[in-house]
Design a protein around this motif. Structure first.
Motif, PDB file in Angstrom:
ATOM      1  N   ASN A  61       0.837  -1.198   0.000  1.00  0.00           N
ATOM      2  CA  ASN A  61       0.000   0.000   0.000  1.00  0.00           C
ATOM      3  C   ASN A  61       0.875   1.254   0.000  1.00  0.00           C
ATOM      4  OD1 ASN A  61       0.867   0.375   2.654  1.00  0.00           O
ATOM      5  ND2 ASN A  61      -1.118  -0.062   3.574  1.00  0.00           N
ATOM      6  N   GLN A  62       0.237   2.406   0.123  1.00  0.00           N
ATOM      7  CA  GLN A  62       0.952   3.676   0.046  1.00  0.00           C
ATOM      8  C   GLN A  62       1.981   3.854   1.163  1.00  0.00           C
ATOM      9  OE1 GLN A  62      -2.193   3.306   1.096  1.00  0.00           O
ATOM     10  NE2 GLN A  62      -2.979   5.081   2.191  1.00  0.00           N
ATOM     11  N   TYR A  63       1.880   3.074   2.225  1.00  0.00           N
ATOM     12  CA  TYR A  63       2.827   3.151   3.336  1.00  0.00           C
ATOM     13  C   TYR A  63       3.923   2.085   3.240  1.00  0.00           C
ATOM     14  CZ  TYR A  63      -1.041   5.906   5.097  1.00  0.00           C
ATOM     15  OH  TYR A  63      -2.041   6.830   5.225  1.00  0.00           O
ATOM     16  N   GLY A  64       3.859   1.250   2.180  1.00  0.00           N
ATOM     17  CA  GLY A  64       4.850   0.199   2.006  1.00  0.00           C
ATOM     18  C   GLY A  64       4.518  -1.080   2.752  1.00  0.00           C
ATOM     19  N   ASN A  65       3.311  -1.182   3.292  1.00  0.00           N
ATOM     20  CA  ASN A  65       2.880  -2.393   4.004  1.00  0.00           C
ATOM     21  C   ASN A  65       2.182  -3.334   3.030  1.00  0.00           C
ATOM     22  OD1 ASN A  65       3.709  -1.310   6.514  1.00  0.00           O
ATOM     23  ND2 ASN A  65       1.798  -0.173   6.649  1.00  0.00           N
ATOM     24  N   PHE A  66       2.478  -4.627   3.120  1.00  0.00           N
ATOM     25  CA  PHE A  66       1.800  -5.610   2.276  1.00  0.00           C
ATOM     26  C   PHE A  66       0.397  -5.826   2.820  1.00  0.00           C
ATOM     27  CE2 PHE A  66       0.440  -9.759   0.874  1.00  0.00           C
ATOM     28  CZ  PHE A  66       0.741  -9.711  -0.480  1.00  0.00           C
ATOM     29  N   VAL A  67      -0.615  -5.620   1.978  1.00  0.00           N
ATOM     30  CA  VAL A  67      -2.014  -5.765   2.374  1.00  0.00           C
ATOM     31  C   VAL A  67      -2.800  -6.441   1.257  1.00  0.00           C
ATOM     32  CG1 VAL A  67      -2.023  -3.739   3.899  1.00  0.00           C
ATOM     33  CG2 VAL A  67      -2.592  -3.463   1.489  1.00  0.00           C
ATOM     34  N   CYS A  68      -3.951  -6.997   1.612  1.00  0.00           N
ATOM     35  CA  CYS A  68      -4.889  -7.545   0.630  1.00  0.00           C
ATOM     36  C   CYS A  68      -6.242  -6.873   0.834  1.00  0.00           C
ATOM     37  CB  CYS A  68      -5.031  -9.056   0.783  1.00  0.00           C
ATOM     38  SG  CYS A  68      -3.539  -9.960   0.294  1.00  0.00           S
ATOM     39  N   SER A  69      -6.878  -6.560  -0.261  1.00  0.00           N
ATOM     40  CA  SER A  69      -8.191  -5.917  -0.204  1.00  0.00           C
ATOM     41  C   SER A  69      -9.268  -6.963   0.064  1.00  0.00           C
ATOM     42  CB  SER A  69      -8.494  -5.238  -1.542  1.00  0.00           C
ATOM     43  OG  SER A  69      -8.802  -6.215  -2.539  1.00  0.00           O
ATOM     44  N   PRO A  70     -10.448  -6.503   0.427  1.00  0.00           N
ATOM     45  CA  PRO A  70     -11.573  -7.439   0.454  1.00  0.00           C
ATOM     46  C   PRO A  70     -11.945  -7.824  -0.987  1.00  0.00           C
ATOM     47  CG  PRO A  70     -12.302  -5.208   0.992  1.00  0.00           C
ATOM     48  CD  PRO A  70     -10.806  -5.171   0.856  1.00  0.00           C
ATOM     49  N   THR A  71     -12.697  -8.869  -1.131  1.00  0.00           N
ATOM     50  CA  THR A  71     -13.178  -9.299  -2.439  1.00  0.00           C
ATOM     51  C   THR A  71     -14.321  -8.388  -2.866  1.00  0.00           C
ATOM     52  OG1 THR A  71     -12.573 -11.572  -1.941  1.00  0.00           O
ATOM     53  CG2 THR A  71     -14.165 -11.247  -3.698  1.00  0.00           C
ATOM     54  N   ILE A  72     -14.291  -7.968  -4.127  1.00  0.00           N
ATOM     55  CA  ILE A  72     -15.371  -7.142  -4.672  1.00  0.00           C
ATOM     56  C   ILE A  72     -15.900  -7.792  -5.946  1.00  0.00           C
ATOM     57  CG2 ILE A  72     -14.485  -4.990  -3.675  1.00  0.00           C
ATOM     58  CD1 ILE A  72     -13.419  -4.284  -6.491  1.00  0.00           C
ATOM     59  N   ASP A  73     -17.127  -7.463  -6.293  1.00  0.00           N
ATOM     60  CA  ASP A  73     -17.711  -7.962  -7.535  1.00  0.00           C
ATOM     61  C   ASP A  73     -17.016  -7.308  -8.728  1.00  0.00           C
ATOM     62  OD1 ASP A  73     -19.531  -9.539  -6.184  1.00  0.00           O
ATOM     63  OD2 ASP A  73     -21.115  -8.024  -6.228  1.00  0.00           O
ATOM     64  N   SER A  74     -16.808  -8.087  -9.759  1.00  0.00           N
ATOM     65  CA  SER A  74     -16.202  -7.583 -10.981  1.00  0.00           C
ATOM     66  C   SER A  74     -17.298  -7.324 -12.000  1.00  0.00           C
ATOM     67  CB  SER A  74     -15.209  -8.608 -11.534  1.00  0.00           C
ATOM     68  OG  SER A  74     -14.734  -8.182 -12.780  1.00  0.00           O
ATOM     69  N   SER A  75     -17.243  -6.173 -12.627  1.00  0.00           N
ATOM     70  CA  SER A  75     -18.272  -5.812 -13.610  1.00  0.00           C
ATOM     71  C   SER A  75     -18.009  -6.431 -14.976  1.00  0.00           C
ATOM     72  CB  SER A  75     -18.317  -4.292 -13.761  1.00  0.00           C
ATOM     73  OG  SER A  75     -17.130  -3.834 -14.379  1.00  0.00           O
ATOM     74  N   LYS A  76     -16.861  -7.120 -15.107  1.00  0.00           N
ATOM     75  CA  LYS A  76     -16.399  -7.692 -16.377  1.00  0.00           C
ATOM     76  C   LYS A  76     -16.037  -6.594 -17.381  1.00  0.00           C
ATOM     77  CE  LYS A  76     -17.542 -12.208 -15.617  1.00  0.00           C
ATOM     78  NZ  LYS A  76     -18.789 -12.882 -15.660  1.00  0.00           N
ATOM     79  N   GLU A  77     -16.047  -5.396 -16.952  1.00  0.00           N
ATOM     80  CA  GLU A  77     -15.483  -4.278 -17.704  1.00  0.00           C
ATOM     81  C   GLU A  77     -14.471  -3.645 -16.772  1.00  0.00           C
ATOM     82  OE1 GLU A  77     -15.271  -2.765 -20.756  1.00  0.00           O
ATOM     83  OE2 GLU A  77     -16.090  -4.684 -21.370  1.00  0.00           O
ATOM     84  N   TRP A  78     -14.419  -2.358 -16.656  1.00  0.00           N
ATOM     85  CA  TRP A  78     -13.469  -1.701 -15.756  1.00  0.00           C
ATOM     86  C   TRP A  78     -14.062  -1.612 -14.367  1.00  0.00           C
ATOM     87  CZ3 TRP A  78      -8.623  -1.306 -17.141  1.00  0.00           C
ATOM     88  CH2 TRP A  78      -8.313  -1.291 -18.512  1.00  0.00           C
ATOM     89  N   THR A  79     -13.378  -2.183 -13.380  1.00  0.00           N
ATOM     90  CA  THR A  79     -13.822  -2.165 -11.985  1.00  0.00           C
ATOM     91  C   THR A  79     -12.750  -1.458 -11.161  1.00  0.00           C
ATOM     92  OG1 THR A  79     -14.958  -4.277 -12.293  1.00  0.00           O
ATOM     93  CG2 THR A  79     -14.530  -3.575 -10.027  1.00  0.00           C
ATOM     94  N   LEU A  80     -13.143  -0.394 -10.477  1.00  0.00           N
ATOM     95  CA  LEU A  80     -12.225   0.376  -9.647  1.00  0.00           C
ATOM     96  C   LEU A  80     -12.349  -0.061  -8.192  1.00  0.00           C
ATOM     97  CD1 LEU A  80     -10.265   2.800  -9.224  1.00  0.00           C
ATOM     98  CD2 LEU A  80     -12.308   4.218  -8.935  1.00  0.00           C
ATOM     99  N   LEU A  81     -11.224  -0.384  -7.584  1.00  0.00           N
ATOM    100  CA  LEU A  81     -11.197  -0.656  -6.152  1.00  0.00           C
ATOM    101  C   LEU A  81     -10.988   0.690  -5.466  1.00  0.00           C
ATOM    102  CD1 LEU A  81     -11.153  -2.651  -3.767  1.00  0.00           C
ATOM    103  CD2 LEU A  81      -8.678  -2.813  -4.091  1.00  0.00           C
ATOM    104  N   LYS A  82     -12.077   1.260  -4.975  1.00  0.00           N
ATOM    105  CA  LYS A  82     -12.045   2.610  -4.409  1.00  0.00           C
ATOM    106  C   LYS A  82     -11.401   2.645  -3.029  1.00  0.00           C
ATOM    107  CE  LYS A  82     -16.242   3.963  -6.809  1.00  0.00           C
ATOM    108  NZ  LYS A  82     -17.639   4.340  -6.672  1.00  0.00           N
ATOM    109  N   ASN A  83     -10.682   3.724  -2.808  1.00  0.00           N
ATOM    110  CA  ASN A  83     -10.072   4.036  -1.509  1.00  0.00           C
ATOM    111  C   ASN A  83      -9.008   3.052  -1.052  1.00  0.00           C
ATOM    112  OD1 ASN A  83     -11.682   6.395  -1.233  1.00  0.00           O
ATOM    113  ND2 ASN A  83     -13.386   5.074  -0.648  1.00  0.00           N
ATOM    114  N   TRP A  84      -8.447   2.290  -1.971  1.00  0.00           N
ATOM    115  CA  TRP A  84      -7.290   1.443  -1.699  1.00  0.00           C
ATOM    116  C   TRP A  84      -6.161   1.980  -2.566  1.00  0.00           C
ATOM    117  CZ3 TRP A  84      -6.513  -3.042   1.320  1.00  0.00           C
ATOM    118  CH2 TRP A  84      -7.611  -3.383   2.114  1.00  0.00           C
ATOM    119  N   TRP A  85      -5.069   2.345  -1.920  1.00  0.00           N
ATOM    120  CA  TRP A  85      -3.958   2.998  -2.609  1.00  0.00           C
ATOM    121  C   TRP A  85      -2.745   2.082  -2.626  1.00  0.00           C
ATOM    122  CZ3 TRP A  85      -4.846   7.426  -5.145  1.00  0.00           C
ATOM    123  CH2 TRP A  85      -6.052   8.074  -4.847  1.00  0.00           C
TER     124      TRP A  85
END
Length: 122
Positions: free
Chosen positions: A54-78
């Motif tokens: 992430n932006q602080y250099g820490n290894f992290v994993c996001s939660p699972t989100i639905d994919s739109s099968k087009e462009w999907t933005l993972l909001k507020n994860w840097w």
């Protein structure tokens, strides 16, 4: 309007040359992005998640989100520029998990959203 812009640039150049108080970076300040949100395009995946630094250099994993099968933005994860981010996708009908690595640039002056085209993989 153009004449006014030229006058402003001339005044700024005079200030820079005459006193050294201002410099070119101050006159034409440009934002440089070093952390990015990632938008990903998928073909098969019904849900996706991301893992990386992430932006602080820490290894992290996001939660699972639905994919739109087009462009999907993972909001507020840097994600830190210049480091690989693993994007994994799960296909409901087959139970298959696929993975693609995307690496945002070290920096950008145009956008803080990085497009990861994983259509051929995810």
């Amino acid at each position: 309007m153009i004449g006014r812009g030229i006058a402003i640039l001339a005044a700024a150049a005079t200030l820079v040359a005459g006193t050294g108080i201002a410099d070119a970076a101050t006159v034409a300040k440009q934002t440089t992005y070093r952390n990015f949100q990632i938008t990903v395009r998928t073909r098969y995946s019904d849900s996706i998640w991301f893992c990386g630094d992430n932006q602080y250099g820490n290894f992290v994993c996001s939660p699972t989100i639905d994919s739109s099968k087009e462009w999907t933005l993972l909001k507020n994860w840097w994600w830190k520029g210049g480091t690989a981010v693993s994007v994994q996708g799960f296909q409901d009908s087959t139970g298959i998990i696929r993975e693609k690595y995307c690496t945002p640039p070290m920096s950008s002056t145009t956008s803080n959203i990085y497009k990861c085209d994983a259509y051929d993989k995810l």
